[in-house]
Design a protein around this motif. Sequence first.
Motif, short mmCIF file in Angstrom:
data_model
loop_
_atom_site.label_atom_id
_atom_site.label_comp_id
_atom_site.label_asym_id
_atom_site.label_seq_id
_atom_site.Cartn_x
_atom_site.Cartn_y
_atom_site.Cartn_z
N LEU A 195 -10.18 77.16 -4.15
CA LEU A 195 -9.05 76.98 -3.24
C LEU A 195 -9.53 76.57 -1.86
N ARG A 204 -6.73 82.28 -12.37
CA ARG A 204 -7.01 81.44 -11.21
C ARG A 204 -8.35 80.71 -11.41
N LYS A 230 -2.22 77.79 -4.63
CA LYS A 230 -2.56 79.21 -4.61
C LYS A 230 -2.13 79.94 -5.88
N GLN A 231 -1.20 79.38 -6.62
CA GLN A 231 -0.77 79.97 -7.88
C GLN A 231 -1.78 79.74 -8.99
N ALA A 282 -8.20 80.16 -6.44
CA ALA A 282 -8.58 81.19 -5.46
C ALA A 282 -10.05 80.98 -5.12
N GLY A 330 -1.20 73.72 0.49
CA GLY A 330 -1.85 74.36 -0.64
C GLY A 330 -1.08 75.52 -1.23
N THR A 331 0.18 75.69 -0.82
CA THR A 331 0.96 76.82 -1.31
C THR A 331 1.06 76.81 -2.83
N TYR A 383 -3.73 73.57 -12.33
CA TYR A 383 -4.56 73.46 -11.13
C TYR A 383 -4.72 71.98 -10.76
N LYS A 410 -8.69 72.90 -0.10
CA LYS A 410 -7.94 72.85 1.16
C LYS A 410 -8.76 72.17 2.25
#
Length: 137
Positions: A40, A126, A32-33, A36, A28-29, A13, A44
Amino acid sequence: MAKSEAVATYEQYWEEMERLYADSHNNGTGLKQFAAGAALAGAKADSKAMHDKGNLITGTVAVGTPTVTKVDIDRRIPNVMISSCLDITNWKVVESGTKKALPLPKDRLTKYVVVSTVERWPEGWRVIKDEPQGTKC
């Protein structure tokens, strides 16, 4: 196993956070892994606000000794709480075009405690909450 997976996600992260803040075209692609929810959305929004001002944050973040402080694996959505010492000493705010370093407050904390909640979602672990504690470490 849950502890080590959650800590690995937490460390990834922060690697993605470095990329997000350093690149004004990053949407932020990758993050996202590993993130959340509030973590997230907050990352962003904060990075967008910085990029909209024409600034980037470059350099590295050091995650010092992530320690699992709570494990609740028997919930519908298992979660782990992690405390760590975040070191942003080498994270510099620069102008996007010139890469010139911007002055920062001398009294800003560069090494501080962060408490994070990491949940196991169907897609994997996450970070959902990342809360700086405002205390030096």
